[in-house]
Design a protein around this motif. Structure first.
Motif, PDB file in Angstrom:
ATOM      1  N   ILE A 302      44.468   2.308 -10.576  1.00 16.27           N
ATOM      2  CA  ILE A 302      45.883   2.547 -10.911  1.00 16.27           C
ATOM      3  C   ILE A 302      46.579   3.427  -9.867  1.00 16.27           C
ATOM      4  N   ALA A 331      41.595  -3.003 -17.747  1.00 13.51           N
ATOM      5  CA  ALA A 331      42.229  -1.736 -18.149  1.00 13.51           C
ATOM      6  C   ALA A 331      43.271  -1.298 -17.121  1.00 13.51           C
ATOM      7  N   VAL A 332      42.915  -1.463 -15.834  1.00 13.91           N
ATOM      8  CA  VAL A 332      43.870  -1.101 -14.774  1.00 13.91           C
ATOM      9  C   VAL A 332      45.085  -2.029 -14.835  1.00 13.91           C
ATOM     10  N   GLU A 335      47.354  -1.055 -17.653  1.00 10.60           N
ATOM     11  CA  GLU A 335      48.069   0.185 -17.317  1.00 10.60           C
ATOM     12  C   GLU A 335      49.224  -0.119 -16.353  1.00 10.60           C
ATOM     13  N   ALA A 338      52.033  -1.737 -18.228  1.00 13.40           N
ATOM     14  CA  ALA A 338      52.762  -0.778 -19.048  1.00 13.40           C
ATOM     15  C   ALA A 338      53.684   0.099 -18.204  1.00 13.40           C
ATOM     16  N   GLU A 339      53.254   0.383 -16.973  1.00 17.16           N
ATOM     17  CA  GLU A 339      54.059   1.247 -16.095  1.00 17.16           C
ATOM     18  C   GLU A 339      55.116   0.460 -15.318  1.00 17.16           C
TER      19      GLU A 339
END
Lengths: 418, 160
Positions: A302, A331-332, A335, A338-339
């Motif tokens: 990330i 997972a990355v 993330e 989401a960002e």
């Protein structure tokens, strides 16, 4: 005489109070992992040569499909099928298409103090969490999968003391390229690279992994960072509480100690065709590129995606350049979604790919053609690594790759970051 | 005693040069071996003879952990690899599949393509028969020699 943290991990794994460099030990392995780069051969050895029936502990053997995923040919699909069937039969954890194997291991399995053996050279990544990971070939791996043990020679340790702090546009990636350039592609052959000092104590686990992951590119058996609250918090946040916090003794013996100051570091580039052929970005001259790649077990997490997004936000990449981005794990990826980073990448003209080894592996996605030039956050720039034998690979940070994709030539990212 | 004709390569011969990534997922080594050293010498696999010896400089076999690298060499009949130094994973893999790997700093500069070498791994001696010169090589630790003598790690484990 004291021991280094690497010696302590090997002592514990071999049931000894003390080990010394040069000693051959038989060690118990805490975890072992294999990916689709070699597992089809492992299974053949396991079933046909060893005639084994059971893995030593189904909870400690992990199979991950990450190299050629999704499969690009019927033959590859067959290899993946073979892994899937074996994993089901032996009831072992199996991952397919959810990330680069080392990132999955760090997110889901590794804790400080473990000895981890995997059939992949970048297993040294786990030192970012204070675990001793080392890569082996398929015969060694298959033996471990069956017996839970491995013979190892205790290596000497090299210490890298890092102080100062990164200037804007300079990252852990630049530091490890600089170190490998200085000590050479076999500068740490058969040794442990232990990274420490006031700067590393402040590094995130992601940045520690960036350092340890490329230890093998200097020939090292593993890279290690002493586990501290940052490493403990990382493991505990993922539900893992049992760990051994080994740190080096004051009077531990190092073969050699190197000093680095981050205040003096600039963005670094490894030029074709060896990882230790490293120059500062300001010395690179004009190098046109055909493709950029951001991803891999070294640099697809990330923090690297954020650094790239900061540069690409609101801009378009050069129309004659391709930029491929593969987040290192599911997972990355989530993330980054989401960002809003994925929006930035797609808007800039980049292609966002599924989490996998991708261009760094050079046989599945984004292979480059004859005479083409790639700038990559991958682990290696060997001749032909990304495709045609007569093509070129430059290694750099995610920020440098992003800046270069905008201009179509290798570009100093410091003009783009605030 | 190993005796064979020399194929000489340089420093930092990495595993991507020995067998490129795009061939690693072929179903078996027999299908892979025709691509051995393709980036460095595309005629290598078709002209190498069983018994031939590879001579390399520093850091032979650097890079990935692919055991396919020593496996394709063995499948083509290479009888030994002599180098100034080896990358550690390649070194282990070669021992584990029963391919002799010999560390010798001196022989490299005293050998040319197609010279004939005689190697005694146990004694740690190398002779350049063509040039009539003798060298000593690093002896392997006893544990490692036992694995090599069993034809590799599988033979060693099956014997135990």
């Amino acid at each position: 005489m004291g021991m280094t943290m690497g010696e302590k991990i090997l002592a514990r794994a071999s049931g000894k109070d003390l080990v010394k460099p040069g000693e051959i030990i038989t060690a118990k392995v805490d975890l072992c992992m294999s990916n689709d780069g070699t597992t089809h051969l492992n299974i053949d050895i396991f079933e046909n040569q060893l005639k084994a029936e059971k893995v030593f502990d189904p909870k400690k053997v992990i199979f991950i499909v990450d190299h050629n995923v999704p499969s690009e040919s019927a033959k590859t699909a067959q290899v993946h099928k073979k892994m899937r069937i074996f994993a089901q039969k032996h009831d072992i954890p199996f991952y397919e298409g959810t990330g680069v194997c080392h990132q999955i291991m760090i997110e889901d399995f590794v804790v400080p103090g473990q000895l981890v053996i995997a059939a992949d050279s970048h297993t040294c990544s786990y030192g970012g969490l204070g675990a001793f990971g080392t890569g082996v070939g398929c015969t060694d791996f298959t033996s471990v999968m069956h017996t839970g043990e491995i013979w190892l020679m205790v290596p000497e340790t090299l210490k890298f003391e890092i102080e100062g702090s990164f200037k804007a546009g300079v990252y852990a990636r630049d530091l490890i390229l600089k170190i490998i350039g200085d000590i050479g592609a076999n500068g740490a052959n058969y040794r442990i690279m232990e990274f420490g000092g006031p700067a590393v104590k402040k590094f995130t686990v992601d940045d520690r992994v960036v350092l340890c992951n490329m230890a093998v590119e200097a020939g090292a058996k593993t890279g290690l960072v002493e586990p501290d609250q940052i490493a403990i918090d990382y493991a505990k946040a993922r539900g893992r509480h049992d760990m051994n916090l080994f740190t080096s003794d004051e009077d531990a013996v190092y073969e050699k100690t190197y000093q680095y100051n981050l205040d003096e570091l600039e963005p670094m580039i490894a030029i074709p065709h060896c990882v230790d052929d490293v120059v500062g970005v300001t010395q690179i001259g004009e190098v046109k590129i055909d493709q950029g790649f951001i991803g891999s077990c070294n640099n697809g997490r990330i923090e690297e995606l954020r650094a790239a997004a900061q540069i690409l936000q609101g801009k378009k990449i050069d129309p004659y350049v391709k930029l491929l981005i593969s987040p290192a794990s599911k997972a990355v990826f989530l993330e980054a979604l989401a960002e809003g980073l994925i929006d930035i990448f797609v808007e800039s003209g980049a292609m966002v790919l599924n989490p996998n080894c991708s261009v760094c592996w050079g046989s599945c996605q984004g292979v480059i053609g004859e005479g083409e030039t790639l700038i990559s956050t991958g682990t290696r720039n060997f001749k032909g690594r990304a495709g045609h034998p007569n093509s070129s690979v430059y290694l750099a940070s995610a920020a440098t790759v992003a800046a270069s994709a905008l201009t179509g030539k290798i570009t100093d990212p410091r003009g783009f970051v605030v | 005693m190993i005796k064979g004709k020399v194929w000489k390569f340089g420093n930092d011969v990495d595993t991507d040069q020995i067998i490129p990534s795009q061939y690693l997922l072929l179903p078996n080594v027999e299908e892979m071996k025709q691509y051995t050293f393709e980036p460095l010498d595309e005629n290598f696999a078709s002209t190498v003879c069983p018994g031939d010896i590879i001579v390399g400089g520093e850091n032979f076999g650097s890079g990935s952990s692919r055991e396919q690298a020593p496996l394709v060499l063995k499948a083509l009949g290479i009888s030994a690899v002599v180098a100034k130094s080896f990358a550690r994973i390649f070194f282990r893999n070669a021992i584990n599949i029963g391919l002799p790997v010999v560390i010798c700093k001196e022989v490299y500069d005293a050998v040319e393509q197609k010279d004939t070498l005689e190697i005694d791994v146990l004694k740690g001696t190398i002779k350049n028969v063509t040039k009539d010169r003798n060298f000593t090589s690093t002896k392997l630790p006893a544990h490692v020699m036992n694995i090599l003598e069993a034809g590799g790690l599988i033979g060693f484990l099956n014997k135990k």
